[in-house]
Design a protein around this motif. Structure first.
Motif, PDB file in Angstrom:
ATOM      1  N   THR A  19       0.835  -1.204   0.000  1.00  0.00           N
ATOM      2  CA  THR A  19       0.000   0.000   0.000  1.00  0.00           C
ATOM      3  C   THR A  19       0.867   1.250   0.000  1.00  0.00           C
ATOM      4  O   THR A  19       0.615   2.198  -0.741  1.00  0.00           O
ATOM      5  CB  THR A  19      -0.944   0.015   1.217  1.00  0.00           C
ATOM      6  N   ILE A  23       0.950   4.151  -3.001  1.00  0.00           N
ATOM      7  CA  ILE A  23       0.773   5.591  -2.770  1.00  0.00           C
ATOM      8  C   ILE A  23       1.995   6.365  -3.282  1.00  0.00           C
ATOM      9  O   ILE A  23       1.864   7.392  -3.954  1.00  0.00           O
ATOM     10  CB  ILE A  23       0.515   5.864  -1.281  1.00  0.00           C
ATOM     11  N   GLU A  26       1.854   6.470  -7.052  1.00  0.00           N
ATOM     12  CA  GLU A  26       0.868   7.413  -7.593  1.00  0.00           C
ATOM     13  C   GLU A  26       1.380   8.848  -7.545  1.00  0.00           C
ATOM     14  O   GLU A  26       1.164   9.619  -8.474  1.00  0.00           O
ATOM     15  CB  GLU A  26      -0.450   7.269  -6.846  1.00  0.00           C
TER      16      GLU A  26
END
Length: 74
Positions: A19, A23, A26
């Motif tokens: 995760t 992030i 992105e």
């Protein structure tokens, strides 16, 4: 890293390595797709190729690449 006995699955998922990588990706991909072509660092087509190919990258793949790079630099 969350200690399992002190966290619920939903909370542990937030701090999961995959995760955190997603992030980070992105944020970096947004910069590469939107700003690097404007600055002339890379062609616009290359930016979108980076986004498409790396969007589904898994952390284990990056760890393997990182090990290879470290070996090349030694």
């Amino acid at each position: 890293m969350m200690l399992p006995r002190y966290s619920r699955p939903e909370m542990a998922a937030i701090w999961d390595s995959q995760t955190r990588f997603r992030i980070w990706f992105e944020i970096e991909a947004h910069a590469s797709v939107t700003r690097w072509p404007i600055l002339g660092i890379i062609p616009k087509e290359a930016a979108w190729t980076i986004w498409v190919k790396a969007k589904n990258a898994h952390l284990s793949t990056l760890a393997r690449i990182d090990v290879d790079r470290a070996r090349d630099q030694a």
